[in-house]
Design a protein around this motif. Structure first.
Motif, PDB file in Angstrom:
ATOM      1  N   SER A 112      30.042 -81.759  18.787  1.00 47.40           N
ATOM      2  CA  SER A 112      29.231 -83.007  17.986  1.00 47.40           C
ATOM      3  C   SER A 112      27.761 -82.193  17.301  1.00 47.40           C
ATOM      4  O   SER A 112      27.611 -81.714  17.751  1.00 47.40           O
ATOM      5  N   THR A 113      27.455 -82.756  16.853  1.00 50.70           N
ATOM      6  CA  THR A 113      25.863 -81.964  15.595  1.00 50.70           C
ATOM      7  C   THR A 113      25.502 -81.951  16.852  1.00 50.70           C
ATOM      8  O   THR A 113      24.524 -80.777  17.427  1.00 50.70           O
ATOM      9  N   ALA A 114      25.153 -82.965  17.487  1.00 47.34           N
ATOM     10  CA  ALA A 114      23.734 -83.142  18.370  1.00 47.34           C
ATOM     11  C   ALA A 114      23.890 -82.373  19.927  1.00 47.34           C
ATOM     12  O   ALA A 114      23.001 -82.388  20.696  1.00 47.34           O
ATOM     13  N   LEU A 115      25.564 -82.026  19.777  1.00 45.27           N
ATOM     14  CA  LEU A 115      25.543 -80.985  20.677  1.00 45.27           C
ATOM     15  C   LEU A 115      25.854 -79.513  20.753  1.00 45.27           C
ATOM     16  O   LEU A 115      25.623 -78.580  21.732  1.00 45.27           O
ATOM     17  N   LEU A 116      25.636 -78.953  19.634  1.00 45.92           N
ATOM     18  CA  LEU A 116      25.706 -78.126  18.799  1.00 45.92           C
ATOM     19  C   LEU A 116      24.138 -76.990  19.958  1.00 45.92           C
ATOM     20  O   LEU A 116      24.654 -76.079  20.377  1.00 45.92           O
ATOM     21  N   PRO A 117      23.111 -77.315  20.078  1.00 42.13           N
ATOM     22  CA  PRO A 117      22.214 -76.707  20.557  1.00 42.13           C
ATOM     23  C   PRO A 117      22.491 -76.009  22.201  1.00 42.13           C
ATOM     24  O   PRO A 117      22.266 -75.199  22.113  1.00 42.13           O
ATOM     25  N   THR A 118      23.053 -77.595  22.597  1.00 38.31           N
ATOM     26  CA  THR A 118      23.813 -76.794  23.742  1.00 38.31           C
ATOM     27  C   THR A 118      24.349 -75.843  24.121  1.00 38.31           C
ATOM     28  O   THR A 118      24.406 -74.383  24.839  1.00 38.31           O
ATOM     29  N   LEU A 119      25.913 -76.752  23.447  1.00 43.81           N
ATOM     30  CA  LEU A 119      26.572 -74.860  23.813  1.00 43.81           C
ATOM     31  C   LEU A 119      26.446 -74.109  22.992  1.00 43.81           C
ATOM     32  O   LEU A 119      26.593 -72.895  23.191  1.00 43.81           O
ATOM     33  N   GLN A 120      25.221 -73.450  22.123  1.00 42.01           N
ATOM     34  CA  GLN A 120      25.032 -72.281  21.374  1.00 42.01           C
ATOM     35  C   GLN A 120      23.832 -71.510  22.787  1.00 42.01           C
ATOM     36  O   GLN A 120      23.701 -70.567  22.520  1.00 42.01           O
ATOM     37  N   THR A 121      23.023 -72.613  23.480  1.00 37.30           N
ATOM     38  CA  THR A 121      22.800 -72.148  24.311  1.00 37.30           C
ATOM     39  C   THR A 121      23.675 -71.314  25.089  1.00 37.30           C
ATOM     40  O   THR A 121      23.303 -70.340  26.223  1.00 37.30           O
ATOM     41  N   ALA A 122      24.226 -72.183  25.372  1.00 36.26           N
ATOM     42  CA  ALA A 122      26.013 -71.456  26.125  1.00 36.26           C
ATOM     43  C   ALA A 122      26.038 -70.557  26.147  1.00 36.26           C
ATOM     44  O   ALA A 122      26.653 -69.364  26.775  1.00 36.26           O
ATOM     45  N   MET A 123      26.354 -70.440  24.707  1.00 36.85           N
ATOM     46  CA  MET A 123      27.359 -69.072  24.447  1.00 36.85           C
ATOM     47  C   MET A 123      25.944 -67.945  24.559  1.00 36.85           C
ATOM     48  O   MET A 123      27.012 -66.748  24.433  1.00 36.85           O
TER      49      MET A 123
END
Ligand code: 3SK
Length: 515
Positions: A112-123
């Motif tokens: 989801s768009t709203a969760l993308l920043p957290t996923l990008q940090t994880a990446m």
């Protein structure tokens, strides 16, 4: 129930089952609706799109989305293609996702768009093999190389799907214990079929005339059955909600969409009953409610039924068994108990030596046998062996069976207390405390007294505007339970530590106590 054929694909199965319902509403989310015809079309396109992106059978894809129709289409689209969605909790940290990306070796992520920043940090934090990023309901420009979910799906030509084996790894859910890293729990295509047959149809008796709304999200095994595999197996309609299931958010869906079946957890039911804007019975259309996650206190069940005129079917399931295996039944509800084994499952209570308990009223460890058990925990042979013992699965819960055959929850294995050599279930004391008019919630742990002996201690949250003293609550428990069970210590707190699924984290209270 007839077993499914050897070659079985749950997404293709749902498309077949609903072939005659093309115009009927399947999904209602915060943005709009999808008919069964549109759902089948999107699933087949999503499946083809994943394959066209280079994803192979058994490749894992991370599914990190808020509840909406894209979640359902992504999950079923992956299953259809034989690609394995790894469904993860949306409330976790980047560190958790970094662990899951590395552990699952996911090749793509649907987010989801709203969760993308957290996923990008994880990446950026961890090792991962992600090659494709697909963003659902994007509003801002996408990161370089990422795909827009809707554009990707609509541009694909509907696929025919993979001829999977029913026992093939189909999807994962992460199961978290009180200790250790989360465990990737590997489920098969047929496990979804079995839980829908045995619980969705067998116990809840879902029909295509039902409208189902689950406060439990799709990434939980409980929510996945409630709001996806069960209703779609019978052609019912599903209400999906992205936001947190506050009482107000739930009341809004209950009064606007008039679900006939609501699925929640005890904390949620308690919060709704305490809310000043609890809708009247006439403003909702509930015929049945279900509860899981923790045992439902009798008082909550009784007050809900008195108010809404429908039963709450309390059951216990697990991520490992995929859904509920021990449950009350419509028309046969004993509040305060978890009912009996769901037909199709067998349960056993075992004593400390592993012997099966045949007598009544003796607390034992709960084991389950049934057709929806996970294959294993990924990358964790030791814990797999400990939990999946041949045909039996260890639940980690303690239960007691009464002479009528009803099972009552007696706590987690690691939460049980032995006071003066006698087992005390912290849950039983908590369930009694919450019957007091002033008590909203309670958690009970063991506390060592000056002599190093274990005594019970209760952490109590009072209802706003209410008052109670320690002595008053102790007397209240003594009156209702065997006196040795009363909490020797009571501390009043403003809130209790809880997991994302609302379970009380007693281990955190124990840590605080022993500091
Ligand atoms: O917590 C439960 O009782 C439960 C129920 C259904 C599916 C999964 C779980 C953990």
């Amino acid at each position: 129930t007839a077993p499914p054929p050897d070659r079985f694909n749950f997404a293709r199965h749902l498309i077949e089952v609903n072939a005659g319902r093309a115009a009927k509403t399947a999904l209602i989310d915060d943005a709009g609706q999808l008919s069964y015809g549109q759902l089948a079309d999107q699933v087949r396109r999503c499946s083809a799109a994943l394959t066209a992106l280079g994803l192979l059978r058994e490749d894992r894809v991370l599914l990190l989305m808020h509840d909406c129709s894209d979640w359902v289409v992504s999950f079923l689209g992956a299953l259809h293609a034989g690609v394995v969605p790894v469904c993860v909790n949306t409330l976790l940290t980047a560190k958790d996702y970094a662990y899951m990306l590395a552990d699952s070796r996911a090749q793509a992520a649907l987010v989801s768009t709203a969760l993308l920043p957290t996923l990008q940090t994880a990446m950026s934090d961890g090792k991962h093999e992600l090659k494709q990023l697909i963003v659902s309901r994007s509003q801002a420009p996408l990161p370089e190389g990422a795909h827009d979910w809707a554009a990707l799906v609509s541009a694909a030509t509907p696929g025919t799907g993979a001829d999977t084996h029913g026992d093939e790894p189909a999807f994962w859910l992460y199961s978290s214990g009180s200790t250790g890293a989360p465990k990737g729990t590997v489920h098969t295509q047929v496990n979804l079929y079995w839980t829908a047959e045995l619980y969705g149809k067998g116990v809840l008796r879902l029909q295509d005339s039902d409208v189902v709304f689950s406060a439990a999200k799709l990434f939980f095994a409980y929510g996945l059955g409630n709001a996806l595999s069960f209703p779609l197996s019978v052609g019912a309609s599903v209400v999906l909600m992205a936001e947190r299931p506050t009482p107000q958010a739930c009341f809004k869906r209950m009064t606007e969409h008039r679900p006939t079946v609501f699925c929640g957890a005890p904390t949620g039911y308690g919060g709704m009953l305490a809310a000043p804007d609890l809708p009247p019975r006439s403003a909702v259309s509930l015929r049945l409610c279900s509860s899981a996650g923790e045992a439902l206190p009798r008082d909550i069940g009784e007050r809900w039924t008195a108010h809404f005129g429908c039963e709450i079917i309390d059951g216990i399931g697990s991520t490992e068994m995929l859904h509920i295996f021990l449950s009350n039944r419509p028309g046969d509800v004993r509040y305060g108990t978890t009912g009996k084994a769901v037909p199709g499952y067998e349960v056993q209570l075992r004593d400390e030596d592993g012997s099966v308990i045949t007598s009544h009223n003796q607390i034992g460890d709960l084991y389950i046998q049934g057709p929806s058990a996970a294959l294993m925990y990924w990358n964790n042979r030791a814990k797999s062996r400990d939990t999946f013992q041949g045909p039996w699965t260890k639940s980690g819960d303690k239960y007691v069976r009464d002479p009528d055959g009803y099972y009552t929850y007696a706590g987690r294995n690691d939460d049980m207390l032995k006071v003066s050599g006698i087992y005390v279930s912290p849950f039983e004391v908590e369930a009694t405390l919450v019957q007091h008019n002033a008590v909203l919630e309670a958690a009970v742990i063991g506390k060592n007294d000056d002599e190093g002996l274990t005594k019970t201690k209760a952490f109590v949250v009072l209802k706003p505007g209410h008052h109670a003293t320690e002595a008053e609550l102790q007397a209240f428990v003594k009156e209702k339970l065997a006196p040795y069970k009363y909490p020797r210590f009571i501390e009043f707190v403003s809130e209790l530590p809880k997991t994302a699924t609302g379970k009380i984290q007693r281990f955190k209270l124990r840590e605080l106590e022993n500091q």
